[in-house]
Write a protein that holds these residues in place. Structure first.
Motif, PDB file in Angstrom:
ATOM      1  N   VAL A  67      10.584  -3.645   2.091  1.00  0.00           N
ATOM      2  CA  VAL A  67       9.210  -3.380   1.672  1.00  0.00           C
ATOM      3  C   VAL A  67       8.375  -3.216   2.931  1.00  0.00           C
ATOM      4  N   VAL A  68       7.765  -2.047   3.076  1.00  0.00           N
ATOM      5  CA  VAL A  68       6.988  -1.717   4.271  1.00  0.00           C
ATOM      6  C   VAL A  68       5.549  -1.473   3.860  1.00  0.00           C
ATOM      7  N   CYS A  69       4.647  -2.287   4.365  1.00  0.00           N
ATOM      8  CA  CYS A  69       3.219  -2.160   4.069  1.00  0.00           C
ATOM      9  C   CYS A  69       2.506  -1.746   5.349  1.00  0.00           C
ATOM     10  N   VAL A  70       1.974  -0.530   5.365  1.00  0.00           N
ATOM     11  CA  VAL A  70       1.263  -0.004   6.524  1.00  0.00           C
ATOM     12  C   VAL A  70      -0.231  -0.017   6.218  1.00  0.00           C
ATOM     13  N   VAL A  71      -1.006  -0.642   7.090  1.00  0.00           N
ATOM     14  CA  VAL A  71      -2.460  -0.631   6.974  1.00  0.00           C
ATOM     15  C   VAL A  71      -3.013   0.185   8.135  1.00  0.00           C
ATOM     16  N   VAL A  72      -3.677   1.286   7.813  1.00  0.00           N
ATOM     17  CA  VAL A  72      -4.312   2.118   8.827  1.00  0.00           C
ATOM     18  C   VAL A  72      -5.764   1.681   8.916  1.00  0.00           C
ATOM     19  N   ASP A  73      -6.101   1.039  10.003  1.00  0.00           N
ATOM     20  CA  ASP A  73      -7.455   0.512  10.137  1.00  0.00           C
ATOM     21  C   ASP A  73      -8.484   1.640  10.038  1.00  0.00           C
ATOM     22  N   ALA A  74      -9.556   1.395   9.271  1.00  0.00           N
ATOM     23  CA  ALA A  74     -10.685   2.324   9.139  1.00  0.00           C
ATOM     24  C   ALA A  74     -10.309   3.627   8.434  1.00  0.00           C
ATOM     25  N   LEU A  75      -9.338   3.577   7.532  1.00  0.00           N
ATOM     26  CA  LEU A  75      -8.920   4.771   6.798  1.00  0.00           C
ATOM     27  C   LEU A  75      -9.700   4.875   5.492  1.00  0.00           C
ATOM     28  N   ARG A  76     -10.656   5.779   5.438  1.00  0.00           N
ATOM     29  CA  ARG A  76     -11.440   5.979   4.218  1.00  0.00           C
ATOM     30  C   ARG A  76     -10.674   6.860   3.251  1.00  0.00           C
ATOM     31  N   ARG A 284      16.718   7.379   6.129  1.00  0.00           N
ATOM     32  CA  ARG A 284      18.011   7.783   6.671  1.00  0.00           C
ATOM     33  C   ARG A 284      18.815   6.593   7.198  1.00  0.00           C
ATOM     34  N   GLU A 285      18.149   5.616   7.802  1.00  0.00           N
ATOM     35  CA  GLU A 285      18.861   4.586   8.549  1.00  0.00           C
ATOM     36  C   GLU A 285      19.079   3.281   7.796  1.00  0.00           C
ATOM     37  N   LEU A 286      18.287   3.001   6.774  1.00  0.00           N
ATOM     38  CA  LEU A 286      18.389   1.713   6.102  1.00  0.00           C
ATOM     39  C   LEU A 286      19.276   1.783   4.868  1.00  0.00           C
ATOM     40  N   ASP A 287      20.077   0.765   4.706  1.00  0.00           N
ATOM     41  CA  ASP A 287      20.839   0.625   3.471  1.00  0.00           C
ATOM     42  C   ASP A 287      19.932   0.011   2.406  1.00  0.00           C
ATOM     43  N   GLY A 288      20.044   0.489   1.188  1.00  0.00           N
ATOM     44  CA  GLY A 288      19.248  -0.075   0.110  1.00  0.00           C
ATOM     45  C   GLY A 288      17.945   0.660  -0.110  1.00  0.00           C
ATOM     46  N   ASP A 289      17.242   0.252  -1.145  1.00  0.00           N
ATOM     47  CA  ASP A 289      15.987   0.897  -1.517  1.00  0.00           C
ATOM     48  C   ASP A 289      14.855   0.471  -0.589  1.00  0.00           C
ATOM     49  N   VAL A 290      13.905   1.396  -0.383  1.00  0.00           N
ATOM     50  CA  VAL A 290      12.745   1.135   0.457  1.00  0.00           C
ATOM     51  C   VAL A 290      11.483   1.353  -0.358  1.00  0.00           C
ATOM     52  N   ALA A 291      10.609   0.351  -0.409  1.00  0.00           N
ATOM     53  CA  ALA A 291       9.273   0.492  -0.988  1.00  0.00           C
ATOM     54  C   ALA A 291       8.304   0.705   0.170  1.00  0.00           C
ATOM     55  N   PHE A 292       7.601   1.829   0.168  1.00  0.00           N
ATOM     56  CA  PHE A 292       6.758   2.235   1.291  1.00  0.00           C
ATOM     57  C   PHE A 292       5.327   2.375   0.784  1.00  0.00           C
ATOM     58  N   VAL A 293       4.408   1.601   1.376  1.00  0.00           N
ATOM     59  CA  VAL A 293       3.014   1.569   0.930  1.00  0.00           C
ATOM     60  C   VAL A 293       2.108   1.763   2.142  1.00  0.00           C
ATOM     61  N   VAL A 294       1.101   2.611   1.988  1.00  0.00           N
ATOM     62  CA  VAL A 294       0.101   2.816   3.040  1.00  0.00           C
ATOM     63  C   VAL A 294      -1.283   2.660   2.424  1.00  0.00           C
ATOM     64  N   THR A 295      -2.149   1.934   3.105  1.00  0.00           N
ATOM     65  CA  THR A 295      -3.526   1.787   2.655  1.00  0.00           C
ATOM     66  C   THR A 295      -4.410   1.583   3.870  1.00  0.00           C
ATOM     67  N   GLY A 296      -5.696   1.323   3.626  1.00  0.00           N
ATOM     68  CA  GLY A 296      -6.625   0.977   4.692  1.00  0.00           C
ATOM     69  C   GLY A 296      -7.184  -0.411   4.448  1.00  0.00           C
ATOM     70  N   ASP A 297      -7.637  -1.073   5.500  1.00  0.00           N
ATOM     71  CA  ASP A 297      -8.301  -2.353   5.294  1.00  0.00           C
ATOM     72  C   ASP A 297      -9.756  -2.148   4.894  1.00  0.00           C
ATOM     73  N   HIS A 298     -10.343  -1.072   5.360  1.00  0.00           N
ATOM     74  CA  HIS A 298     -11.710  -0.666   5.024  1.00  0.00           C
ATOM     75  C   HIS A 298     -11.837   0.792   5.423  1.00  0.00           C
ATOM     76  N   GLY A 341       8.497   4.802  -3.694  1.00  0.00           N
ATOM     77  CA  GLY A 341       9.481   3.799  -4.035  1.00  0.00           C
ATOM     78  C   GLY A 341       8.930   2.624  -4.811  1.00  0.00           C
ATOM     79  N   VAL A 342       7.691   2.754  -5.321  1.00  0.00           N
ATOM     80  CA  VAL A 342       7.067   1.722  -6.143  1.00  0.00           C
ATOM     81  C   VAL A 342       6.534   2.382  -7.401  1.00  0.00           C
ATOM     82  N   ALA A 343       6.955   1.908  -8.571  1.00  0.00           N
ATOM     83  CA  ALA A 343       6.501   2.474  -9.841  1.00  0.00           C
ATOM     84  C   ALA A 343       5.199   1.815 -10.261  1.00  0.00           C
ATOM     85  N   LEU A 344       4.127   2.601 -10.366  1.00  0.00           N
ATOM     86  CA  LEU A 344       2.818   2.077 -10.743  1.00  0.00           C
ATOM     87  C   LEU A 344       2.300   2.766 -11.995  1.00  0.00           C
TER      88      LEU A 344
END
Length: 470
Positions: A67-76, A284-298, A341-344
């Motif tokens: 599970v990879v959670c990426v926060v891009v600071d100041a991403l409107r 490509r490199e990881l075994d298994g499923d990957v949940a990838f999420v990107v958001t902003g903090d503000h 990779g996340v069902a919403l």
């Protein structure tokens, strides 16, 4: 005082701060590496201690392995477009309302699923000069408060926190098995080190929090992106915020504003390319499923309501409707939610919040009951009558916002202002009586100063001053 708070507040007496300020810049730069090493060593140790107190948990059999959670600071939210960020746009699920217009309280909400007034990492006074002349931050999360990464760790996931600069680390450092904190790293450096951690040992399951700072001042993407967006490097202070008079900036001010917006878009394009590459590498490199999420903090404000802001609210910088940390307009409070990779749920009509991310990720791995949250799982949808809250402004008096459907209320007790808006245009208007009553009643209490804000150490202040925090 908890060990986590000591990471920030250690050495805050006046003599030590003056000593740090008196050192030559070259000496300060040489101290940054050892300083960061001390911070991360303490934070790793703090996490190990906390894990010993948590119950062992088991994720669902079909839980994603990574599970990879990426926060891009100041991403409107409205910055994610097919032109500037095609990778992110192709995976854009919806907008979220951040619970705070700046990093410290916002990321504390992200990892707890609670609003700032609930988890306590919120400004402690309503003074109008907050953030203007000295650097103070809210108290850290209570030591006993479990977070998203704590729960993943107790379920057997190796956890990693990568922080491009110090402020998010000061908020949630100590909550990961491995930490990496930088003075001001670009996405290339942070993601390179993360890949090395991810592939360096046998890691069957991982949870990663990656906080990118490329959109936060000083904004300086690779040269090819400056050229792509035709940004004029000769403009003074173009990589930082120049708080030109809000009413009539004049031709030079208007040119600065136009090219500052171009530079933001250029930096986002660079980040989009790096995240596309990271996503491909993970697949490509990881075994298994990957949940990838990107958001902003503000988000980030670009003078959308500058004159209105100056007429109604105090700002201790002063900088009206620009940068972040000020009045919670939509440019600051709307952030994107990008998922793969996340069902919403896609049919709900309610206002989703950043406090929903923690329960959503826990639900995704079958740990929905492991942590009490105010937020709801976006796998189930958001009620249509849900009120989304924003609080803990950094500058000026405290300003709180509550939104319901197409209506929004912004209130500042210190400014003696209560202003209604019609969304999505965010036009000032009188609210329907019943809506105004509901939104007013939903607002949390104002800070009363019963707890003290935290004054950061001399080295920490040096690092954050370079990022425009004072």
């Amino acid at each position: 005082m908890s060990s986590g708070t000591n990471l920030v507040a250690d050495g805050v007496d006046t003599a030590k701060r003056r000593l740090m300020q008196s050192l030559p810049d070259g000496v300060k730069r040489r101290l940054v590496g050892p300083y960061n090493h001390v911070l991360t060593t303490k934070a790793n140790r703090e996490y190990r201690r906390r894990q010993q107190t948590l119950p062992s948990r088991t994720a669902a059999n079909d839980a994603p392995d990574h599970v990879v959670c990426v926060v891009v600071d100041a991403l409107r939210a409205d910055a994610v477009t097919p032109e500037d960020s095609p990778f992110l746009h192709a995976r854009l699920h919806r907008d979220l309302t951040t619970p705070a217009p700046w990093t410290f309280p916002a990321v504390s909400s992200l990892v707890t699923g609670e609003y700032p007034h609930e988890h306590g990492a919120i400004r402690q006074t309503d003074d109008s000069d907050t953030g203007a002349t000295d650097l103070v931050i809210p108290p850290k999360l209570p030591d006993e408060r479990a977070t998203l990464s704590d729960v993943f760790g107790s379920a057997g996931y190796d956890t990693y926190g990568g922080f491009a600069f110090h402020m998010p680390f000061f908020a949630i450092g100590g909550r990961f098995g491995s930490h990496a904190v930088y003075d001001k790293a670009d996405a290339d450096e942070l993601l390179r080190d993360y890949r090395e951690w991810l592939t360096g040992d046998e890691r069957d399951r991982t949870f990663s929090y990656l906080h990118l700072g490329d959109l936060h001042e000083p904004v300086d993407p690779p040269a090819s992106y400056w050229d792509r967006y035709d940004v004029d490097r000769r403009i003074s202070n173009i990589t930082t915020w120049d708080y030109t008079d809000v009413a009539d900036p004049g031709p030079a001010g208007e040119r600065y504003r136009e090219h500052r917006k171009r530079l933001y878009r250029a930096a986002l394009a660079a980040v989009d390319d790096r995240l596309e590459r990271l996503h491909a590498d993970l697949s490509r490199e990881l075994d298994g499923d990957v949940a990838f999420v990107v958001t902003g903090d503000h988000g980030e404000a670009f003078w959308e309501h500058a004159a209105f802001d100056a007429a109604h609210f105090a700002d201790s910088r002063p900088a009206y409707c620009v940068d972040h940390g000020g009045t919670p307009y939509e440019s600051l409070t709307r952030v994107p939610l990008v998922v793969d990779g996340v069902a919403l749920d896609s049919d709900d009509e309610g206002l989703a919040s950043l406090v929903d991310l923690a329960p959503t990720l826990l639900d995704t791995v079958g740990l929905a009951d492991a942590m009490a949250t105010t937020g709801v799982s976006l796998r189930d949808g958001v009620p249509a009558n849900r009120i989304a809250l924003v609080e803990s402004a950094r500058y000026g008096h405290e300003k709180k916002a509550a939104s319901l459907g197409d209506w929004k209320l912004v209130v500042s007790r210190g400014d003696d202002e209560s202003v209604g808006f019609r969304l999505p245009e965010e036009t000032p208007t009188d609210l329907p009586t019943d809506v105004e009553r509901r939104l007013t009643e939903s607002l949390p209490a104002w800070p009363n100063g019963e707890r003290a804000d935290v004054r950061v150490s001399g080295m920490a202040q040096e690092r954050l001053e370079d990022l425009g925090y004072v």
